[in-house]
Design an enzyme around this catalytic site. Structure first.
Site, PDB file in Angstrom:
ATOM      1  N   ARG A 106      39.248  -0.078 -41.928  1.00 17.45           N
ATOM      2  CA  ARG A 106      37.818  -0.303 -41.680  1.00 17.45           C
ATOM      3  C   ARG A 106      37.317   0.892 -40.895  1.00 17.45           C
ATOM      4  O   ARG A 106      37.815   1.181 -39.798  1.00 17.45           O
ATOM      5  CB  ARG A 106      37.586  -1.586 -40.882  1.00 17.45           C
ATOM      6  CG  ARG A 106      36.200  -1.645 -40.266  1.00 17.45           C
ATOM      7  CD  ARG A 106      35.858  -2.973 -39.671  1.00 17.45           C
ATOM      8  NE  ARG A 106      35.669  -3.967 -40.709  1.00 17.45           N
ATOM      9  CZ  ARG A 106      35.135  -5.170 -40.513  1.00 17.45           C
ATOM     10  NH1 ARG A 106      34.733  -5.517 -39.299  1.00 17.45           N
ATOM     11  NH2 ARG A 106      34.983  -6.019 -41.504  1.00 17.45           N
ATOM     12  N   HIS A 133      31.541  -3.114 -48.678  1.00 14.27           N
ATOM     13  CA  HIS A 133      32.432  -4.131 -48.101  1.00 14.27           C
ATOM     14  C   HIS A 133      32.984  -4.974 -49.268  1.00 14.27           C
ATOM     15  O   HIS A 133      32.648  -6.149 -49.422  1.00 14.27           O
ATOM     16  CB  HIS A 133      31.657  -4.992 -47.099  1.00 14.27           C
ATOM     17  CG  HIS A 133      32.514  -5.771 -46.151  1.00 14.27           C
ATOM     18  ND1 HIS A 133      33.895  -5.730 -46.173  1.00 14.27           N
ATOM     19  CD2 HIS A 133      32.188  -6.639 -45.147  1.00 14.27           C
ATOM     20  CE1 HIS A 133      34.378  -6.528 -45.216  1.00 14.27           C
ATOM     21  NE2 HIS A 133      33.368  -7.077 -44.583  1.00 14.27           N
ATOM     22  N   GLN A 136      34.913  -8.463 -48.827  1.00 13.47           N
ATOM     23  CA  GLN A 136      33.977  -9.518 -48.442  1.00 13.47           C
ATOM     24  C   GLN A 136      33.312 -10.116 -49.676  1.00 13.47           C
ATOM     25  O   GLN A 136      33.303 -11.328 -49.884  1.00 13.47           O
ATOM     26  CB  GLN A 136      32.893  -8.933 -47.513  1.00 13.47           C
ATOM     27  CG  GLN A 136      31.779  -9.898 -47.178  1.00 13.47           C
ATOM     28  CD  GLN A 136      32.238 -11.024 -46.259  1.00 13.47           C
ATOM     29  OE1 GLN A 136      32.852 -10.756 -45.242  1.00 13.47           O
ATOM     30  NE2 GLN A 136      31.962 -12.265 -46.621  1.00 13.47           N
ATOM     31  N   ASP A 226      22.934 -11.286 -43.833  1.00 11.55           N
ATOM     32  CA  ASP A 226      23.831 -10.456 -43.011  1.00 11.55           C
ATOM     33  C   ASP A 226      22.995 -10.025 -41.809  1.00 11.55           C
ATOM     34  O   ASP A 226      21.761 -10.200 -41.798  1.00 11.55           O
ATOM     35  CB  ASP A 226      24.317  -9.245 -43.826  1.00 11.55           C
ATOM     36  CG  ASP A 226      25.366  -8.408 -43.100  1.00 11.55           C
ATOM     37  OD1 ASP A 226      25.842  -8.837 -42.021  1.00 11.55           O
ATOM     38  OD2 ASP A 226      25.698  -7.308 -43.597  1.00 11.55           O
ATOM     39  N   CYS A 266      28.116 -13.399 -44.377  1.00 10.06           N
ATOM     40  CA  CYS A 266      29.454 -12.819 -44.222  1.00 10.06           C
ATOM     41  C   CYS A 266      30.006 -13.034 -42.818  1.00 10.06           C
ATOM     42  O   CYS A 266      31.217 -12.995 -42.624  1.00 10.06           O
ATOM     43  CB  CYS A 266      29.425 -11.334 -44.569  1.00 10.06           C
ATOM     44  SG  CYS A 266      28.192 -10.400 -43.643  1.00 10.06           S
ATOM     45  N   ARG A 294      38.165 -15.278 -47.322  1.00 11.52           N
ATOM     46  CA  ARG A 294      38.586 -13.889 -47.079  1.00 11.52           C
ATOM     47  C   ARG A 294      40.109 -13.809 -47.067  1.00 11.52           C
ATOM     48  O   ARG A 294      40.709 -12.866 -47.590  1.00 11.52           O
ATOM     49  CB  ARG A 294      38.050 -13.390 -45.725  1.00 11.52           C
ATOM     50  CG  ARG A 294      36.544 -13.266 -45.616  1.00 11.52           C
ATOM     51  CD  ARG A 294      36.005 -12.145 -46.465  1.00 11.52           C
ATOM     52  NE  ARG A 294      36.646 -10.858 -46.187  1.00 11.52           N
ATOM     53  CZ  ARG A 294      36.373 -10.066 -45.138  1.00 11.52           C
ATOM     54  NH1 ARG A 294      35.470 -10.426 -44.254  1.00 11.52           N
ATOM     55  NH2 ARG A 294      36.990  -8.893 -44.990  1.00 11.52           N
TER      56      ARG A 294
HETATM   57  N1   CP Z   1      32.721 -10.539 -42.395  1.00 14.59           N
HETATM   58  C1   CP Z   1      33.542  -9.696 -41.740  1.00 14.59           C
HETATM   59  O1   CP Z   1      33.998  -8.693 -42.262  1.00 14.59           O
HETATM   60  O2   CP Z   1      33.820 -10.075 -40.468  1.00 14.59           O
HETATM   61  P1   CP Z   1      34.533  -9.167 -39.365  1.00 14.59           P
HETATM   62  O3   CP Z   1      33.594  -8.042 -39.064  1.00 14.59           O
HETATM   63  O4   CP Z   1      34.739 -10.073 -38.188  1.00 14.59           O
HETATM   64  O5   CP Z   1      35.812  -8.655 -39.925  1.00 14.59           O
HETATM   65  N1  NVA Z   2      26.774  -5.228 -42.424  1.00 11.91           N
HETATM   66  C1  NVA Z   2      27.669  -5.672 -41.371  1.00 11.91           C
HETATM   67  C2  NVA Z   2      28.783  -6.459 -41.964  1.00 11.91           C
HETATM   68  C3  NVA Z   2      29.736  -7.049 -40.954  1.00 11.91           C
HETATM   69  C4  NVA Z   2      30.847  -7.805 -41.596  1.00 11.91           C
HETATM   70  C5  NVA Z   2      28.182  -4.470 -40.610  1.00 11.91           C
HETATM   71  O1  NVA Z   2      28.528  -3.469 -41.248  1.00 11.91           O
HETATM   72  O2  NVA Z   2      28.235  -4.513 -39.382  1.00 11.91           O
END
Ligand code: CP
Ligand code: NVA
Length: 309
Positions: A106, A133, A136, A226, A266, A294
């Site tokens: 990530r 993502h 997700q 989101d 999400c 997930r």
């Molecule tokens: N939805 C999601 O990716 O959650 P986190 O940021 O907690 O991993």
């Molecule tokens: N769009 C959000 C998603 C978190 C899972 C971010 O990137 O912070």
């Protein structure tokens, strides 16, 4: 089925048949996981999980998923590796490939994930970038299929920023054949070049940007939210709060969606901003099912990408 690509960086890299194979394995393994009867297909295999941004769901679900298959995981933050400053992505990828059997990352830049994938001899999985993502949204597609039997022909309305999650939804629409609508203020829609690149892969992709959230959600099967300010955009928080003020998903907005519509998010959610408590805690909400899925979808991705026994 063996997947045609070494890595899972975006949904557009895979055919519909391959994505369906991931969904099928996910559906087969979910009840086995709940009954503690999963095959121990990956004993001794190690998944390195690299995080340059915070996480609850992605970290936990990847680390648990590999363990459920008999393997183990390593959690690494940028404090340890400092990819790009302490060491070149190529060297990180080559060295990690000698130690571990898969890399989940990530980070901010999709290009870094692509660089790691190019040089690594082991699978690299995108656990979120500023661009996409994919894990997700594939999990979300699985959740929608569980609810509706199929997502084909459905109307998915994303109310909020045209961000990483929204872009992955657009890629999913091109693969699975549903209508994707983004309700966002001017300036926050998915950029034209990204839309064009998705349409270049499948001209029939049904995508629409609508500024008015009330018009957008009419007849929706899925209403999706989101956060308005994604990780890394914190300096823009005040500007975004103003821009998205009329984009909150509340009971009035949900009433305009179709009969049987579900609410998805999400997570993490900013309750009282993009969604009210009444909606996220209401009968149409499937947010915790999504969060559980997930785990199941990522275990299926690992099982198909990382060589096991
Ligand atoms: N939805 C999601 O990716 O959650 P986190 O940021 O907690 O991993
Ligand atoms: N769009 C959000 C998603 C978190 C899972 C971010 O990137 O912070």
């Amino acid at each position: 089925m063996k997947l045609s690509k070494k890595d899972f960086l975006s949904m557009r890299d895979y055919s519909r048949e391959e994505l369906d194979a991931i969904l099928k394995l996910c559906a087969e393994q979910k009840p086995l996981a709940r009954a503690f009867r999963l095959p121990q297909s990956h004993p001794g295999r190690v998944l390195a999980c690299i995080f340059h941004k915070p996480s609850l769901r992605t970290r936990l679900s990847f680390e648990i998923a590999i363990r459920q298959l008999g393997g183990s995981s390593l959690f690494i933050t940028d404090a340890e590796i400092k990819i790009g400053s302490r060491e070149a992505p190529k060297d990180v990828a080559k060295v990690l490939s000698r130690y571990v059997d898969g890399i989940m990352i990530r980070t901010f830049d999709q290009g870094l994930v692509e660089d790691l994938a190019r040089y690594a001899d082991v699978p690299v999985i995108n656990g979120l970038t500023d661009l996409l993502h994919p894990c997700q949204v594939l999990g979300d597609v699985f959740t929608a299929v569980e609810r509706f039997g199929s997502i084909e022909g459905k109307k998915v309305v994303f109310v909020g920023d045209g961000n990483n999650v929204a872009r992955s939804w657009l890629e999913a629409a091109a693969k699975f054949g549903f209508k994707f609508v983004l309700a966002a203020p001017e300036g926050f829609q998915i950029d034209d070049s990204f839309v064009a690149s998705v349409r270049a892969g499948r001209a029939a992709t049904e995508y629409e940007w609508v500024a008015d959230p009330r018009e957008a959600v009419r007849g929706a099967d899925v209403v999706y939210a989101d956060v308005w300010t994604s990780m890394g955009q914190e300096a823009e928080k005040e500007r975004r709060l103003k821009a998205f003020k009329s984009y909150q998903i509340n009971d009035d907005l949900m009433k305009l969606a179709g009969r049987g519509a579900i609410f998805m998010h999400c997570l993490p959610a900013h309750r009282g901003e993009e969604v009210t408590d009444s909606v996220i805690d209401g009968p149409q909400s499937v947010v915790y099912e999504e969060a559980e899925n997930r785990l199941h979808i990522q275990r299926a991705i690992i099982a198909l990408l990382v060589p096991g026994e």
